[in-house]
Enzyme design. Structure first.
Site, PDB file in Angstrom:
ATOM      1  N   ARG A  64      49.112  74.876  32.437  1.00  0.00           N
ATOM      2  CA  ARG A  64      49.138  75.089  31.004  1.00  0.00           C
ATOM      3  C   ARG A  64      48.790  73.802  30.280  1.00  0.00           C
ATOM      4  O   ARG A  64      49.400  72.766  30.502  1.00  0.00           O
ATOM      5  CB  ARG A  64      50.528  75.574  30.571  1.00  0.00           C
ATOM      6  CG  ARG A  64      50.547  76.023  29.112  1.00  0.00           C
ATOM      7  CD  ARG A  64      51.870  76.657  28.776  1.00  0.00           C
ATOM      8  NE  ARG A  64      51.790  77.307  27.480  1.00  0.00           N
ATOM      9  CZ  ARG A  64      52.768  78.017  26.966  1.00  0.00           C
ATOM     10  NH1 ARG A  64      53.876  78.178  27.636  1.00  0.00           N
ATOM     11  NH2 ARG A  64      52.643  78.569  25.773  1.00  0.00           N
TER      12      ARG A  64
ATOM     13  N   GLY B  69      58.406  73.044  34.218  1.00  0.00           N
ATOM     14  CA  GLY B  69      59.273  72.780  33.072  1.00  0.00           C
ATOM     15  C   GLY B  69      58.725  71.757  32.092  1.00  0.00           C
ATOM     16  O   GLY B  69      59.497  71.087  31.403  1.00  0.00           O
ATOM     17  N   GLU B  70      57.389  71.630  31.994  1.00  0.00           N
ATOM     18  CA  GLU B  70      56.833  70.602  31.108  1.00  0.00           C
ATOM     19  C   GLU B  70      57.198  70.856  29.652  1.00  0.00           C
ATOM     20  O   GLU B  70      57.435  69.921  28.887  1.00  0.00           O
ATOM     21  CB  GLU B  70      55.310  70.523  31.257  1.00  0.00           C
ATOM     22  CG  GLU B  70      54.714  69.398  30.413  1.00  0.00           C
ATOM     23  CD  GLU B  70      53.291  69.042  30.792  1.00  0.00           C
ATOM     24  OE1 GLU B  70      52.648  68.337  30.009  1.00  0.00           O
ATOM     25  OE2 GLU B  70      52.841  69.466  31.874  1.00  0.00           O
ATOM     26  N   ARG B  71      57.267  72.104  29.259  1.00  0.00           N
ATOM     27  CA  ARG B  71      57.622  72.406  27.865  1.00  0.00           C
ATOM     28  C   ARG B  71      59.032  71.920  27.558  1.00  0.00           C
ATOM     29  O   ARG B  71      59.284  71.333  26.498  1.00  0.00           O
ATOM     30  CB  ARG B  71      57.499  73.915  27.619  1.00  0.00           C
ATOM     31  CG  ARG B  71      57.759  74.353  26.186  1.00  0.00           C
ATOM     32  CD  ARG B  71      57.339  75.805  25.984  1.00  0.00           C
ATOM     33  NE  ARG B  71      57.709  76.273  24.672  1.00  0.00           N
ATOM     34  CZ  ARG B  71      58.848  76.866  24.383  1.00  0.00           C
ATOM     35  NH1 ARG B  71      59.755  77.067  25.343  1.00  0.00           N
ATOM     36  NH2 ARG B  71      59.122  77.267  23.149  1.00  0.00           N
ATOM     37  N   ARG B  72      59.952  72.149  28.501  1.00  0.00           N
ATOM     38  CA  ARG B  72      61.331  71.675  28.305  1.00  0.00           C
ATOM     39  C   ARG B  72      61.398  70.146  28.282  1.00  0.00           C
ATOM     40  O   ARG B  72      62.144  69.552  27.499  1.00  0.00           O
ATOM     41  CB  ARG B  72      62.219  72.219  29.434  1.00  0.00           C
ATOM     42  CG  ARG B  72      62.752  73.629  29.185  1.00  0.00           C
ATOM     43  CD  ARG B  72      63.238  74.274  30.462  1.00  0.00           C
ATOM     44  NE  ARG B  72      62.133  74.862  31.209  1.00  0.00           N
ATOM     45  CZ  ARG B  72      62.169  75.084  32.515  1.00  0.00           C
ATOM     46  NH1 ARG B  72      63.223  74.721  33.220  1.00  0.00           N
ATOM     47  NH2 ARG B  72      61.147  75.647  33.109  1.00  0.00           N
TER      48      ARG B  72
ATOM     49  N   GLU C 108      55.668  80.045  38.361  1.00  0.00           N
ATOM     50  CA  GLU C 108      56.604  79.951  37.246  1.00  0.00           C
ATOM     51  C   GLU C 108      55.869  80.166  35.927  1.00  0.00           C
ATOM     52  O   GLU C 108      56.351  80.849  35.026  1.00  0.00           O
ATOM     53  CB  GLU C 108      57.301  78.593  37.210  1.00  0.00           C
ATOM     54  CG  GLU C 108      58.449  78.609  36.198  1.00  0.00           C
ATOM     55  CD  GLU C 108      58.726  77.261  35.562  1.00  0.00           C
ATOM     56  OE1 GLU C 108      59.897  76.988  35.334  1.00  0.00           O
ATOM     57  OE2 GLU C 108      57.788  76.507  35.263  1.00  0.00           O
ATOM     58  N   ASN C 109      54.671  79.614  35.842  1.00  0.00           N
ATOM     59  CA  ASN C 109      53.896  79.736  34.608  1.00  0.00           C
ATOM     60  C   ASN C 109      53.593  81.199  34.292  1.00  0.00           C
ATOM     61  O   ASN C 109      53.690  81.641  33.149  1.00  0.00           O
ATOM     62  CB  ASN C 109      52.590  78.955  34.757  1.00  0.00           C
ATOM     63  CG  ASN C 109      51.930  78.683  33.429  1.00  0.00           C
ATOM     64  OD1 ASN C 109      52.551  78.110  32.538  1.00  0.00           O
ATOM     65  ND2 ASN C 109      50.694  79.087  33.284  1.00  0.00           N
TER      66      ASN C 109
ATOM     67  N   SER D 110      66.888  73.401  19.357  1.00  0.00           N
ATOM     68  CA  SER D 110      67.880  74.118  20.160  1.00  0.00           C
ATOM     69  C   SER D 110      68.536  73.175  21.165  1.00  0.00           C
ATOM     70  O   SER D 110      69.748  73.240  21.400  1.00  0.00           O
ATOM     71  CB  SER D 110      67.209  75.281  20.893  1.00  0.00           C
ATOM     72  OG  SER D 110      68.098  75.904  21.791  1.00  0.00           O
TER      73      SER D 110
ATOM     74  N   GLN E   1      49.669  70.985  36.430  1.00  0.00           N
ATOM     75  CA  GLN E   1      50.143  71.857  35.363  1.00  0.00           C
ATOM     76  C   GLN E   1      49.013  72.756  34.880  1.00  0.00           C
ATOM     77  O   GLN E   1      47.990  72.279  34.394  1.00  0.00           O
ATOM     78  CB  GLN E   1      50.662  71.017  34.192  1.00  0.00           C
ATOM     79  CG  GLN E   1      50.933  71.786  32.903  1.00  0.00           C
ATOM     80  CD  GLN E   1      51.937  72.906  33.054  1.00  0.00           C
ATOM     81  OE1 GLN E   1      51.558  74.068  33.105  1.00  0.00           O
ATOM     82  NE2 GLN E   1      53.211  72.567  33.146  1.00  0.00           N
TER      83      GLN E   1
END
Length: 293
Positions: free
Chosen positions: A46, A85-88, A119-120, A60, A44
């Site tokens: 980020r 998709g780590e944030r998700r 993606e990042n 959300s 990752q």
């Protein structure tokens, strides 16, 4: 009708029944996977996730469910490893979800890294240093050229080059860029200064006086501009009559002839070396030949 409405309200996960895969694109299959079976991505790029932003996403998700699936790969122990998709995933945990919809892909480590980085880069909330680091890693760790990278991320090569140049700035300025103390425009202007100390001095002035990019450009222009006006004055300064007379006398002695200068007020002109006969011309030519040798 109400059942379908409730399902849509819980996001994609409610539409995946009995953990059966649904194929969406290429070899990707969409599963509902238990969050506890998903390991984070060691590649990752980020590292920083703002709590407020994560909480907003979690709220959300509570209301609408997961709209965009994460991407994972299956690993040997029956678990999954996150690709993107780590944030998700973090927000889903905060929202209290026990499972999450995920595309399952087959990818080696380099493929994982490339997909994660690409993606990042496409995210809209990244700071410019995060983007620059991602570009640098794609080039170094995935053996991509800037041209290859341009094709991968859909950006002009010049854009990629501008981001990469940010990584040459002193660490303090890079940190200031990440903390939004200065803008990308400020940073790109500071890159044009070769001296790191001067870069930092102007950076501190930007922060202190809230300078605009245009003001910084003017500062850098003055800093980088050699004293061209002074050079021009020196170069275009006309010789005095005394200087011309001294030079003329020197040339007369050297050539043994009555050398004359013919010049206009702007300083342009020619040197005239008269001769009285063919023999005299041969003598002058012999003097010139000695200069060439």
């Amino acid at each position: 009708m109400n059942a379908r409405k409730n399902a849509l309200g819980r996001g994609l996960g409610a539409l995946i029944e009995d953990n059966e895969p649904r194929t969406f694109r290429g070899d990707d299959s969409l599963f509902e996977i238990e969050i506890d079976r998903i390991e984070t991505n060691p590649f990752q790029p980020r590292k920083n996730f703002e709590e407020d932003s994560l909480q907003e996403l979690a709220n959300s998700i509570k209301e609408l469910g997961i709209i965009q699936p994460i991407t994972v790969r299956k690993i040997d122990n029956g678990s999954y490893q996150l690709i993107t998709g780590e944030r998700r995933l973090r927000a889903a945990r905060m929202a209290g979800l026990t499972s999450i919809p995920a595309f399952v892909r087959t990818a080696d480590d380099q493929g994982m890294l490339e997909m994660a980085l690409v993606e990042n880069i496409q995210r809209e909330d990244l700071d410019s240093i995060e983007i620059a680091i991602s570009y640098q890693r794609l080039i170094e760790e995935c053996n991509l050229t800037q041209e290859n990278l341009s094709d991968r991320v859909g950006k002009k090569r010049s854009t990629i080059s501008n981001y990469l140049r940010l990584l040459k700035l002193p660490a303090e300025i890079q940190l200031g860029l990440r903390q939004k103390k200065v803008s990308m425009g400020h940073a790109r202007t500071l890159i044009n200064i070769e001296d790191g100390g001067a870069q930092l001095a102007i950076f501190h002035q930007i922060v202190k006086d809230d300078l605009s990019v245009r003001q910084v450009e003017e500062l850098v222009r003055k800093l980088n501009q050699p004293d061209e006006e002074q050079k021009a004055k020196t170069a275009s300064k006309p010789m005095t009559d005394e200087e011309y007379n001294t030079l003329r006398d020197h040339l007369r002695k050297y050539f043994g002839a009555k050398v004359e200068f013919m010049r206009n007020p702007a300083g342009k002109g020619k040197i005239v070396i008269p001769f009285s006969s063919n023999d005299d011309l041969d003598r002058i030519i012999g003097v010139l030949d000695k200069l060439n040798s």
